[in-house]
Design a protein around this motif. Structure first.
Motif, PDB file in Angstrom:
ATOM      1  N   SER A 181     -29.899 -51.988  20.241  1.00 45.72           N
ATOM      2  CA  SER A 181     -30.137 -50.778  21.196  1.00 45.72           C
ATOM      3  C   SER A 181     -28.905 -49.973  21.399  1.00 45.72           C
ATOM      4  O   SER A 181     -27.927 -50.620  21.857  1.00 45.72           O
ATOM      5  CB  SER A 181     -30.755 -51.427  22.316  1.00 45.72           C
ATOM      6  N   ASP A 182     -28.812 -48.835  21.117  1.00 41.43           N
ATOM      7  CA  ASP A 182     -27.901 -47.995  21.576  1.00 41.43           C
ATOM      8  C   ASP A 182     -28.007 -47.671  23.050  1.00 41.43           C
ATOM      9  O   ASP A 182     -28.656 -46.622  23.356  1.00 41.43           O
ATOM     10  CB  ASP A 182     -27.827 -46.598  20.956  1.00 41.43           C
ATOM     11  N   ILE A 183     -27.472 -48.326  23.973  1.00 40.19           N
ATOM     12  CA  ILE A 183     -27.358 -47.957  25.390  1.00 40.19           C
ATOM     13  C   ILE A 183     -26.231 -47.379  25.932  1.00 40.19           C
ATOM     14  O   ILE A 183     -25.885 -47.192  27.042  1.00 40.19           O
ATOM     15  CB  ILE A 183     -27.695 -49.581  26.229  1.00 40.19           C
ATOM     16  N   THR A 184     -25.603 -46.439  25.193  1.00 38.11           N
ATOM     17  CA  THR A 184     -24.496 -45.718  25.516  1.00 38.11           C
ATOM     18  C   THR A 184     -24.724 -44.848  26.765  1.00 38.11           C
ATOM     19  O   THR A 184     -24.120 -44.779  27.920  1.00 38.11           O
ATOM     20  CB  THR A 184     -23.820 -44.932  24.618  1.00 38.11           C
ATOM     21  N   GLU A 185     -25.948 -43.971  26.698  1.00 34.23           N
ATOM     22  CA  GLU A 185     -26.285 -42.955  27.631  1.00 34.23           C
ATOM     23  C   GLU A 185     -27.010 -43.874  28.737  1.00 34.23           C
ATOM     24  O   GLU A 185     -26.583 -43.503  30.179  1.00 34.23           O
ATOM     25  CB  GLU A 185     -27.376 -42.156  27.127  1.00 34.23           C
ATOM     26  N   ILE A 225     -22.372 -61.288  29.760  1.00 32.11           N
ATOM     27  CA  ILE A 225     -21.065 -60.956  29.299  1.00 32.11           C
ATOM     28  C   ILE A 225     -20.674 -62.249  28.745  1.00 32.11           C
ATOM     29  O   ILE A 225     -19.294 -62.642  28.579  1.00 32.11           O
ATOM     30  CB  ILE A 225     -20.158 -60.466  30.404  1.00 32.11           C
ATOM     31  N   LEU A 226     -21.602 -63.340  28.389  1.00 29.25           N
ATOM     32  CA  LEU A 226     -21.139 -64.346  28.024  1.00 29.25           C
ATOM     33  C   LEU A 226     -20.751 -64.677  26.593  1.00 29.25           C
ATOM     34  O   LEU A 226     -19.997 -65.550  26.133  1.00 29.25           O
ATOM     35  CB  LEU A 226     -22.337 -65.867  28.184  1.00 29.25           C
ATOM     36  N   GLY A 227     -21.058 -63.494  25.814  1.00 23.19           N
ATOM     37  CA  GLY A 227     -20.490 -63.399  24.463  1.00 23.19           C
ATOM     38  C   GLY A 227     -21.547 -63.844  23.281  1.00 23.19           C
ATOM     39  O   GLY A 227     -22.839 -64.190  23.682  1.00 23.19           O
ATOM     40  N   GLY A 228     -21.319 -63.666  22.166  1.00 28.82           N
ATOM     41  CA  GLY A 228     -22.407 -64.083  21.290  1.00 28.82           C
ATOM     42  C   GLY A 228     -22.926 -62.636  20.765  1.00 28.82           C
ATOM     43  O   GLY A 228     -23.062 -61.584  21.358  1.00 28.82           O
ATOM     44  N   THR A 229     -23.287 -62.553  19.391  1.00 26.75           N
ATOM     45  CA  THR A 229     -24.014 -61.507  18.781  1.00 26.75           C
ATOM     46  C   THR A 229     -25.453 -61.545  18.702  1.00 26.75           C
ATOM     47  O   THR A 229     -25.975 -60.406  18.588  1.00 26.75           O
ATOM     48  CB  THR A 229     -23.355 -61.182  17.521  1.00 26.75           C
ATOM     49  N   THR A 260     -21.490 -54.650  22.929  1.00 24.70           N
ATOM     50  CA  THR A 260     -20.296 -54.124  22.587  1.00 24.70           C
ATOM     51  C   THR A 260     -20.190 -52.680  22.043  1.00 24.70           C
ATOM     52  O   THR A 260     -20.975 -52.181  21.409  1.00 24.70           O
ATOM     53  CB  THR A 260     -19.748 -55.295  21.345  1.00 24.70           C
ATOM     54  N   MET A 261     -18.762 -52.165  21.936  1.00 19.04           N
ATOM     55  CA  MET A 261     -18.675 -50.957  21.028  1.00 19.04           C
ATOM     56  C   MET A 261     -18.442 -51.107  19.732  1.00 19.04           C
ATOM     57  O   MET A 261     -17.863 -51.888  19.147  1.00 19.04           O
ATOM     58  CB  MET A 261     -17.199 -50.240  21.986  1.00 19.04           C
ATOM     59  N   GLN A 262     -19.392 -50.236  19.025  1.00 24.45           N
ATOM     60  CA  GLN A 262     -19.471 -50.344  17.691  1.00 24.45           C
ATOM     61  C   GLN A 262     -19.499 -48.960  17.079  1.00 24.45           C
ATOM     62  O   GLN A 262     -19.821 -48.057  17.643  1.00 24.45           O
ATOM     63  CB  GLN A 262     -20.587 -51.155  17.081  1.00 24.45           C
ATOM     64  N   PRO A 263     -18.859 -48.818  15.809  1.00 27.08           N
ATOM     65  CA  PRO A 263     -18.989 -47.562  15.083  1.00 27.08           C
ATOM     66  C   PRO A 263     -20.286 -47.104  14.688  1.00 27.08           C
ATOM     67  O   PRO A 263     -21.056 -48.026  13.924  1.00 27.08           O
ATOM     68  CB  PRO A 263     -17.748 -47.410  14.020  1.00 27.08           C
ATOM     69  N   GLN A 264     -20.874 -46.042  15.165  1.00 31.16           N
ATOM     70  CA  GLN A 264     -22.306 -45.697  14.538  1.00 31.16           C
ATOM     71  C   GLN A 264     -22.088 -44.274  13.935  1.00 31.16           C
ATOM     72  O   GLN A 264     -21.369 -43.284  14.467  1.00 31.16           O
ATOM     73  CB  GLN A 264     -22.942 -45.337  15.777  1.00 31.16           C
ATOM     74  N   TRP A 265     -22.823 -44.072  12.780  1.00 29.03           N
ATOM     75  CA  TRP A 265     -22.979 -42.746  12.177  1.00 29.03           C
ATOM     76  C   TRP A 265     -23.395 -41.614  12.904  1.00 29.03           C
ATOM     77  O   TRP A 265     -24.864 -41.804  13.254  1.00 29.03           O
ATOM     78  CB  TRP A 265     -23.368 -42.983  10.714  1.00 29.03           C
ATOM     79  N   ARG A 295     -20.182 -46.139  19.906  1.00 29.70           N
ATOM     80  CA  ARG A 295     -21.729 -46.295  20.908  1.00 29.70           C
ATOM     81  C   ARG A 295     -21.387 -47.836  21.224  1.00 29.70           C
ATOM     82  O   ARG A 295     -21.130 -48.811  20.657  1.00 29.70           O
ATOM     83  CB  ARG A 295     -22.490 -46.105  19.916  1.00 29.70           C
ATOM     84  N   LEU A 296     -22.112 -47.952  22.452  1.00 28.42           N
ATOM     85  CA  LEU A 296     -22.440 -49.317  23.246  1.00 28.42           C
ATOM     86  C   LEU A 296     -23.854 -49.918  22.468  1.00 28.42           C
ATOM     87  O   LEU A 296     -24.823 -49.301  22.957  1.00 28.42           O
ATOM     88  CB  LEU A 296     -22.291 -48.924  24.657  1.00 28.42           C
ATOM     89  N   MET A 297     -23.519 -50.786  21.885  1.00 25.37           N
ATOM     90  CA  MET A 297     -24.828 -51.357  21.170  1.00 25.37           C
ATOM     91  C   MET A 297     -25.110 -52.803  21.825  1.00 25.37           C
ATOM     92  O   MET A 297     -24.302 -53.514  21.956  1.00 25.37           O
ATOM     93  CB  MET A 297     -24.358 -51.707  19.665  1.00 25.37           C
ATOM     94  N   LEU A 298     -26.456 -52.793  22.188  1.00 22.13           N
ATOM     95  CA  LEU A 298     -26.711 -54.173  22.840  1.00 22.13           C
ATOM     96  C   LEU A 298     -27.830 -54.973  21.694  1.00 22.13           C
ATOM     97  O   LEU A 298     -28.995 -54.611  21.398  1.00 22.13           O
ATOM     98  CB  LEU A 298     -27.752 -53.834  24.048  1.00 22.13           C
ATOM     99  N   PRO A 299     -27.407 -56.103  21.366  1.00 26.85           N
ATOM    100  CA  PRO A 299     -28.392 -57.003  20.344  1.00 26.85           C
ATOM    101  C   PRO A 299     -29.456 -57.386  21.186  1.00 26.85           C
ATOM    102  O   PRO A 299     -29.450 -57.895  22.367  1.00 26.85           O
ATOM    103  CB  PRO A 299     -27.233 -58.073  19.983  1.00 26.85           C
ATOM    104  N   LEU A 300     -30.599 -57.311  20.501  1.00 28.52           N
ATOM    105  CA  LEU A 300     -32.012 -57.791  21.132  1.00 28.52           C
ATOM    106  C   LEU A 300     -32.303 -58.836  20.226  1.00 28.52           C
ATOM    107  O   LEU A 300     -32.407 -58.835  18.797  1.00 28.52           O
ATOM    108  CB  LEU A 300     -32.790 -56.609  21.089  1.00 28.52           C
ATOM    109  N   SER A 301     -33.196 -59.972  20.648  1.00 29.93           N
ATOM    110  CA  SER A 301     -33.612 -61.137  19.904  1.00 29.93           C
ATOM    111  C   SER A 301     -35.042 -61.224  20.529  1.00 29.93           C
ATOM    112  O   SER A 301     -35.169 -61.855  21.655  1.00 29.93           O
ATOM    113  CB  SER A 301     -32.661 -62.388  19.857  1.00 29.93           C
ATOM    114  N   LEU A 302     -35.832 -61.124  19.565  1.00 32.67           N
ATOM    115  CA  LEU A 302     -37.307 -61.091  20.105  1.00 32.67           C
ATOM    116  C   LEU A 302     -37.895 -62.661  19.122  1.00 32.67           C
ATOM    117  O   LEU A 302     -38.128 -62.442  18.201  1.00 32.67           O
ATOM    118  CB  LEU A 302     -37.973 -60.210  19.808  1.00 32.67           C
ATOM    119  N   SER A 303     -38.166 -63.772  19.997  1.00 32.87           N
ATOM    120  CA  SER A 303     -38.720 -64.797  19.611  1.00 32.87           C
ATOM    121  C   SER A 303     -40.382 -64.624  19.662  1.00 32.87           C
ATOM    122  O   SER A 303     -40.736 -64.232  20.934  1.00 32.87           O
ATOM    123  CB  SER A 303     -38.375 -65.979  20.007  1.00 32.87           C
ATOM    124  N   TYR A 304     -41.284 -65.023  18.931  1.00 27.83           N
ATOM    125  CA  TYR A 304     -42.731 -64.951  19.225  1.00 27.83           C
ATOM    126  C   TYR A 304     -43.461 -65.914  18.508  1.00 27.83           C
ATOM    127  O   TYR A 304     -42.957 -66.520  17.629  1.00 27.83           O
ATOM    128  CB  TYR A 304     -43.141 -63.697  18.509  1.00 27.83           C
TER     129      TYR A 304
END
Length: 573
Positions: A375-379, A496-500, A520-525, A535-544
């Protein structure tokens, strides 16, 4: 050289055990496989000596006479092999002869039928044992009682020698007048063993229909009645049914029956006849956990039924404990040998870790899948930066977790299947109308999950307040039972423990859990500007739980949460 299946006395039989391996050097007459039919089990010997180069059958295969069982690299000459084959034909191995006893009994019966008149109705006739293929064998089980109505070819006693066991069929239809042998007796060919009052086949069927309801329901009663409450012979039982330890079997069957291969692998470790072994395969019972009630602890069909009943009762009465998952794992090796394992040290688990293990074990039985997204959480982070100063002045810590909780709670109201539980019988989904959000909190003693009740009705500020309060209570060990109960969905944030990315475990009975890794900050087109931008990108992991949630639905839900986090104003719409 090919070793083929001999005359089995039946059209086909099932491979219950393979007693050799490729590379083994065997002698002539060494047993190579164990075959079972409905009536008998027999160990098949090798007709020649040599080294096994190939095994052509597998456990569970159906084999018939003449089928190639194994291939040998024989050191013997062709002449010697021919002589061996001739010797085999002239001198049948006892176990092979026992395998043919069912056919022999049938042939003897047919000869009698052609040489003398059929037994008349109402006539009591004493019947002798057929050719057993050995000098003597032991009566292992008597399968009928005086007064029972039997049909021709119905199994009535089980005879067992050192190499095989055979169920002897009733020679005629009729009523059991007298049983002349008892369990444990040594019997020989031609010995009188039963007296039957012959009746017409139609009369047998009619009598069965006209018997009292209790008698007509005997089959179902056998399945439900413990062996200790019934007799299967005309004599008192040799021993009462022993209480079988059902915990291991219940554990192994929690998610279903044992596979046929697993059951077959255990069949040779127990004292049971072919019919009981076949029934164990059909029921999927771990037969090594069943205690026999007959002579020498032989397992009867009634023992299987009683064991299944106890197992089912145990599962219903007691919830799954922390030993469930570990019971299926082998024990740790002996680590006292320093030369192999090196120095070791034992540390006790914390109370919280011990309490968590049973709950974590439930996850072993869930078909879990994980969907990943970003998710792009920059804003959103800009908005948090604008608000956190004022919040801090009020003593409130505004973290990105508060936004994640709010966005996820709103998403659950739009996708309610993720806010549900699967019923015990796997036929219904229990939909939760309130979103009670579990928040995983790491403490010095371990992980704990306090709950924010009705998170869908609360704003980001109130959620931030409760996250702070629950975190403090968790670390100070002041959480109450009420604080830890009732969650319908869980969020696990690594901050902020780290990991992608990571794979969080679904917290049963919930069907989903959302993990958030470090942003983390990542280049986005940027298509509008035709350039990359940070852009500040937040990795999400949904287990179901895949029993309730489909993969497509999980992808849609995760992307929906990502879109809400990128622009929190969507929640207000």
């Amino acid at each position: 050289m090919e070793i083929k299946a001999p005359d089995l006395g039946v059209d086909s039989a099932e491979v219950s055990e393979i007693m050799v391996q490729v590379g083994d050097v065997i002698a002539k007459d060494d047993n190579i496989i164990l075959l079972e039919s409905d009536k008998a089990s027999v160990e098949v010997p090798s007709s020649a000596a040599g080294k096994i180069t190939k095994i052509n059958v597998a456990i569970g295969d159906q084999v018939s006479e003449g089928m190639v069982l194994i291939e040998l690299d024989s050191d013997a000459t062709e002449d010697a092999s021919t002589e061996d084959d001739s010797a085999i034909e002239e001198d049948k191995a006892p176990e092979e002869a026992v395998a043919k006893s069912s056919e022999t009994a049938e042939a003897n019966k047919n000869e009698k039928d052609t040489s003398k008149p059929a037994v008349q109705a109402g006539t009591a006739t004493t019947h002798a044992l057929p050719d057993l293929g050995v000098d003597e064998a032991q009566v292992a089980e008597i399968m009928v009682s005086v007064g029972d109505i039997v049909t021709a070819d119905q199994s009535i006693i089980l005879i067992e020698s050192d190499k095989a066991s055979v169920e002897v069929p009733a020679p005629v239809a009729g009523k059991i007048e007298k049983i002349l042998v008892k369990t444990g007796d040594m019997v020989a060919n031609g010995q009188d063993f039963i007296v039957i009052v012959g009746i017409e086949t139609d009369a047998v069927n009619s009598d069965k229909v006209d018997e009292p309801e209790a008698k007509a329901a005997s089959t179902s009663e056998k399945e439900a009645t413990p062996a200790s409450q019934k007799q299967t012979t005309g004599e008192p039982k040799q021993a009462a049914v022993k209480s079988a330890p059902a915990s291991n079997t219940a554990a192994n069957n929690v998610n279903g029956k044992l596979t046929e291969a697993q059951v077959n692998a255990k069949l040779t470790e127990v004292y049971a006849g072919p019919a009981v072994r076949k029934l164990a395969r059909q029921l999927g019972v771990d037969i090594t956990q069943v205690r026999g009630s007959a002579l020498n602890d032989r397992i009867l069909k009634e023992d299987l039924f009683a064991h299944v009943k106890v197992s089912l009762t145990t599962q219903q009465a007691a919830p799954m404990s922390g030993n469930v998952a570990s019971s299926s794992l082998p024990k740790l090796p002996d680590m006292s040998n320093v030369e192999i394992w090196g120095e070791t040290e034992t540390q006790d688990l914390t109370r919280l870790q011990k309490v968590s293990i049973p709950q974590l074990n439930y996850n072993t039985y869930l078909p879990q899948v994980t969907q990943f997204d970003v998710s792009d959480i920059t804003e959103t982070e800009k908005l948090r930066g604008e608000l956190k100063g004022g919040m801090k002045a009020q003593g409130i810590g505004l973290t990105i977790l508060a936004f994640i909780v709010k966005a996820t709670a709103y998403a659950l109201t739009q996708h309610p299947r993720f806010n549900s539980h699967l019923s015990d019988d796997n036929t219904q989904v229990i939909m939760r109308k309130s979103v009670n959000m579990g928040i995983a909190v790491a403490t010095d003693d371990g992980l704990i999950v306090p709950v924010i009740k009705n998170a869908h009705e609360k704003g980001i500020k109130q959620i931030a307040i409760e996250i702070g309060e629950l975190a403090i209570k968790a670390r100070d060990k002041k959480l109450s039972t009420k604080d830890l109960q009732g969650a319908s969905f869980t969020i696990s944030s690594q901050g902020i423990l780290g990991g992608t990315a990571f794979t969080p475990l679904v917290n049963w009975p919930q069907v989903g859990i959302l993990g958030a890794s470090e942003a983390t900050m990542q280049p986005q087109w940027n298509a509008a500007k035709q350039t990359f931008e940070p852009r500040l990108m937040l990795p999400l992991s949904l287990s179901y739980d895949h029993r309730v949630i489909n993969g497509a639905d999980a992808a849609v839900f995760t992307r929906y949460v990502a879109s809400l986090l990128s622009d929190p104003r969507r929640i207000l719409l």
